[in-house]
Design an enzyme around this catalytic site. Structure first.
Site, PDB file in Angstrom:
ATOM      1  N   CYS A 199       0.903  -1.244   0.002  1.00  0.00           N
ATOM      2  CA  CYS A 199      -0.010   0.111  -0.096  1.00  0.00           C
ATOM      3  C   CYS A 199       0.713   1.300   0.115  1.00  0.00           C
ATOM      4  O   CYS A 199       0.276   2.317  -0.258  1.00  0.00           O
ATOM      5  CB  CYS A 199      -0.762  -0.206   1.319  1.00  0.00           C
ATOM      6  SG  CYS A 199      -2.244  -1.275   1.182  1.00  0.00           S
ATOM      7  N   HIS A 259      -3.467   7.474   1.697  1.00  0.00           N
ATOM      8  CA  HIS A 259      -3.761   6.254   1.354  1.00  0.00           C
ATOM      9  C   HIS A 259      -5.200   5.900   1.809  1.00  0.00           C
ATOM     10  O   HIS A 259      -5.439   6.147   2.839  1.00  0.00           O
ATOM     11  CB  HIS A 259      -2.726   5.143   2.037  1.00  0.00           C
ATOM     12  CG  HIS A 259      -2.953   3.665   1.759  1.00  0.00           C
ATOM     13  ND1 HIS A 259      -3.594   3.328   0.563  1.00  0.00           N
ATOM     14  CD2 HIS A 259      -3.175   2.711   2.469  1.00  0.00           C
ATOM     15  CE1 HIS A 259      -3.881   2.100   0.637  1.00  0.00           C
ATOM     16  NE2 HIS A 259      -3.754   1.730   1.736  1.00  0.00           N
ATOM     17  N   ASN A 271      -9.870  -0.233  -0.667  1.00  0.00           N
ATOM     18  CA  ASN A 271      -8.204  -0.016  -0.641  1.00  0.00           C
ATOM     19  C   ASN A 271      -7.889  -0.762  -1.899  1.00  0.00           C
ATOM     20  O   ASN A 271      -7.915  -1.817  -1.975  1.00  0.00           O
ATOM     21  CB  ASN A 271      -7.891  -1.048   0.538  1.00  0.00           C
ATOM     22  CG  ASN A 271      -6.455  -0.769   0.920  1.00  0.00           C
ATOM     23  OD1 ASN A 271      -5.718  -0.382  -0.052  1.00  0.00           O
ATOM     24  ND2 ASN A 271      -6.049  -1.141   2.002  1.00  0.00           N
TER      25      ASN A 271
HETATM   26  O1  UT7 Z   1      -3.336  -0.283   4.017  1.00  0.00           O
HETATM   27  C1  UT7 Z   1      -2.975  -0.916   4.788  1.00  0.00           C
HETATM   28  C2  UT7 Z   1      -3.957  -2.251   4.822  1.00  0.00           C
HETATM   29  N1  UT7 Z   1      -5.003  -2.464   5.780  1.00  0.00           N
HETATM   30  C3  UT7 Z   1      -5.617  -1.651   6.613  1.00  0.00           C
HETATM   31  O2  UT7 Z   1      -5.296  -0.418   6.783  1.00  0.00           O
HETATM   32  C4  UT7 Z   1      -6.480  -2.486   7.741  1.00  0.00           C
HETATM   33  C5  UT7 Z   1      -6.525  -1.886   9.067  1.00  0.00           C
HETATM   34  N2  UT7 Z   1      -7.417  -2.326   9.849  1.00  0.00           N
HETATM   35  C6  UT7 Z   1      -8.811  -2.051   9.628  1.00  0.00           C
HETATM   36  O3  UT7 Z   1      -8.973  -1.394   9.161  1.00  0.00           O
HETATM   37  C7  UT7 Z   1      -9.658  -2.770  10.707  1.00  0.00           C
HETATM   38  O4  UT7 Z   1      -9.009  -3.100  11.828  1.00  0.00           O
HETATM   39  C8  UT7 Z   1     -10.790  -3.432   9.976  1.00  0.00           C
HETATM   40  C9  UT7 Z   1     -11.596  -2.658   9.322  1.00  0.00           C
HETATM   41  C10 UT7 Z   1     -10.163  -4.753   9.212  1.00  0.00           C
HETATM   42  C11 UT7 Z   1     -11.494  -4.194  11.284  1.00  0.00           C
HETATM   43  O5  UT7 Z   1     -12.118  -3.018  11.959  1.00  0.00           O
HETATM   44  P1  UT7 Z   1     -11.909  -3.284  13.570  1.00  0.00           P
HETATM   45  O6  UT7 Z   1     -13.009  -2.083  14.131  1.00  0.00           O
HETATM   46  O7  UT7 Z   1     -10.596  -3.322  14.079  1.00  0.00           O
HETATM   47  O8  UT7 Z   1     -13.031  -4.627  14.038  1.00  0.00           O
HETATM   48  P2  UT7 Z   1     -12.265  -6.124  14.723  1.00  0.00           P
HETATM   49  O9  UT7 Z   1     -11.313  -6.583  13.495  1.00  0.00           O
HETATM   50  O10 UT7 Z   1     -11.759  -5.660  15.846  1.00  0.00           O
HETATM   51  O11 UT7 Z   1     -13.479  -6.918  14.563  1.00  0.00           O
HETATM   52  C12 UT7 Z   1     -14.702  -6.555  15.398  1.00  0.00           C
HETATM   53  C13 UT7 Z   1     -15.671  -7.270  14.967  1.00  0.00           C
HETATM   54  C14 UT7 Z   1     -15.303  -8.781  15.240  1.00  0.00           C
HETATM   55  O12 UT7 Z   1     -16.481  -9.444  16.009  1.00  0.00           O
HETATM   56  P3  UT7 Z   1     -16.683  -9.852  17.576  1.00  0.00           P
HETATM   57  O13 UT7 Z   1     -15.123 -10.690  17.805  1.00  0.00           O
HETATM   58  O14 UT7 Z   1     -16.503  -8.399  18.293  1.00  0.00           O
HETATM   59  O15 UT7 Z   1     -17.701 -10.469  17.709  1.00  0.00           O
HETATM   60  C15 UT7 Z   1     -15.288  -9.211  14.041  1.00  0.00           C
HETATM   61  O16 UT7 Z   1     -15.318 -10.734  13.688  1.00  0.00           O
HETATM   62  O17 UT7 Z   1     -16.351  -7.093  13.613  1.00  0.00           O
HETATM   63  C16 UT7 Z   1     -16.460  -8.817  13.152  1.00  0.00           C
HETATM   64  N3  UT7 Z   1     -16.213  -8.364  11.658  1.00  0.00           N
HETATM   65  C17 UT7 Z   1     -17.161  -8.392  10.843  1.00  0.00           C
HETATM   66  N4  UT7 Z   1     -18.328  -8.145  11.094  1.00  0.00           N
HETATM   67  C18 UT7 Z   1     -19.281  -8.099   9.945  1.00  0.00           C
HETATM   68  C19 UT7 Z   1     -14.795  -8.467  10.914  1.00  0.00           C
HETATM   69  N5  UT7 Z   1     -15.080  -8.324   9.944  1.00  0.00           N
HETATM   70  C20 UT7 Z   1     -16.515  -7.994   9.533  1.00  0.00           C
HETATM   71  C21 UT7 Z   1     -17.410  -7.915   8.586  1.00  0.00           C
HETATM   72  N6  UT7 Z   1     -18.395  -7.861   8.683  1.00  0.00           N
HETATM   73  N7  UT7 Z   1     -16.841  -7.796   7.410  1.00  0.00           N
END
Ligand code: UT7
Length: 323
Positions: free
Chosen positions: A114, A250, A280
């Site tokens: 990225c 980004h 992204n």
């Molecule tokens: O360019 C660099 C590349 N990557 C990034 O920049 C990504 C960086 N990370 C992020 O943007 C965020 O961490 C995410 C968008 C990937 C995830 O957001 P988050 O607020 O960190 O959520 P989380 O991973 O802590 O998950 C929260 C909840 C979980 O459920 P429980 O354990 O609380 O019951 C996940 O299982 O959200 C759940 N979850 C989803 N729910 C619905 C994870 N993905 C999804 C989804 N739809 N697609």
């Protein structure tokens, strides 16, 4: 006399096929509300089956060359940032050089995921500053959809395909004022595709050919690191954050973008946001956002802006640019 590189023109391209959050609701256990709320993404573009990274790159390149009024034969250098090249070799840059008819000039790819476009711009800027190149084409182009597991809701909602490009020209006026490139390979496993050319046989047996990500870990590191690199960029140029006209970040997650804007005291109407429209797109996202803002008239000649990115590696980087 100091020579700088200046952006002579910008271009971008998004594939036609739109995949909305509602479409994803039918594929994995997710919701439009979750995706919008946690990422800011509403839809992404996916390349057609017979459309490849080179095709996306060519369209962005031609747009940028047209905008710059530069003929491909004038180019001294082509640098393509991509994580998703069409072939193991030759580089996408060499394939693009042939498509464009820019025979003879140096052409190579850089791989910083990225942060790829920032790395490519940093490299091309050094070529121009040293006098080695007078005109350079710099691109980010990705078909990231091809390395996504479309049954994994943790990653498939985040990414999309696209391309963006700039043409740089040597100038006595800046231009690209500074570039700042960093990496920390200790974090390789936080965001990666475990298989590669040399490991393919070993890793593919485990079925791990797609992006794997520790989302919250990447998120935390991205926010703190991007804040630090914004400071580094301003201090290096002895300017105050109030002098910035625009931030062109980004486009990974609106919450990461908002955190960097807050650090810079920039209201969101001074931040170029396109993540809602294409998710992204890895190395393509910064030049896509830049081209959008140049073409809709927000970024004008003379404006001062910062680009910044963070990605797999980890890699991160920034540039301060007078348009
Ligand atoms: O360019 C660099 C590349 N990557 C990034 O920049 C990504 C960086 N990370 C992020 O943007 C965020 O961490 C995410 C968008 C990937 C995830 O957001 P988050 O607020 O960190 O959520 P989380 O991973 O802590 O998950 C929260 C909840 C979980 O459920 P429980 O354990 O609380 O019951 C996940 O299982 O959200 C759940 N979850 C989803 N729910 C619905 C994870 N993905 C999804 C989804 N739809 N697609």
């Amino acid at each position: 006399m100091t020579i700088y590189s200046r952006i002579l023109g910008t271009g971008s391209y998004l594939p036609e096929k739109v995949v909305s959050n509602q479409d994803l609701e039918r594929m994995v256990d997710t919701s439009d509300a979750w995706i919008r709320d946690r990422t800011g993404i509403a839809e992404r573009r996916i390349a057609a089956d017979d459309e490849f990274t080179l095709d996306l790159a060519e369209k962005a390149a031609r747009n940028a060359l047209d905008a710059a009024g530069v003929d491909p034969q004038e180019l001294d250098l082509i640098v393509v940032a991509t994580t998703t090249p069409d072939r193991v070799f030759p580089s996408t840059a060499c394939l693009l050089q042939s498509r464009l008819g820019a025979k003879g000039c140096a052409a190579f790819d850089v791989q910083a995921v990225c942060t790829g476009f920032v790395y490519a711009l940093g490299v091309a800027d050094q070529f121009v500053r040293s006098g080695t190149a007078k005109k350079a084409l710099v691109l980010g182009a990705e078909t990231f959809s091809r390395i996504i597991d479309w049954t994994d809701r943790n990653t498939c909602v985040l990414f999309g395909d696209g391309s963006g490009a700039v043409v740089l020209g040597a100038s006595e006026e800046p231009g690209v004022m500074s570039t700042h490139l960093h990496a920390d390979g200790d974090y390789a496993d936080y965001l990666h595709v475990p298989t590669g050319v040399s490991t393919a046989r070993a890793v593919l047996e485990e079925g791990r050919a797609y992006v794997e990500m520790n989302g919250p870990g990447v998120f935390r590191m991205a926010v703190s690191t991007l804040g630090r690199i914004a400071d580094e960029t301003l201090e290096h140029n002895h300017i105050d954050k109030s002098e910035l006209d625009w931030l062109v970040p980004h486009q990974a997650n609106i919450r990461i973008i908002q955190a960097t804007a807050k650090k810079l005291d920039l209201p969101m109407d001074r931040v170029i946001v396109t993540v809602d429209k294409h998710g992204n797109t890895s190395a393509a996202s910064i030049p896509l956002a830049l081209d959008t803002a140049v073409r809709d008239g927000r970024i004008k000649r003379g404006d001062l802006f910062m680009i910044e990115g963070f990605g797999g590696g980890f890699t991160w980087g920034s540039a301060l640019i007078r348009y």
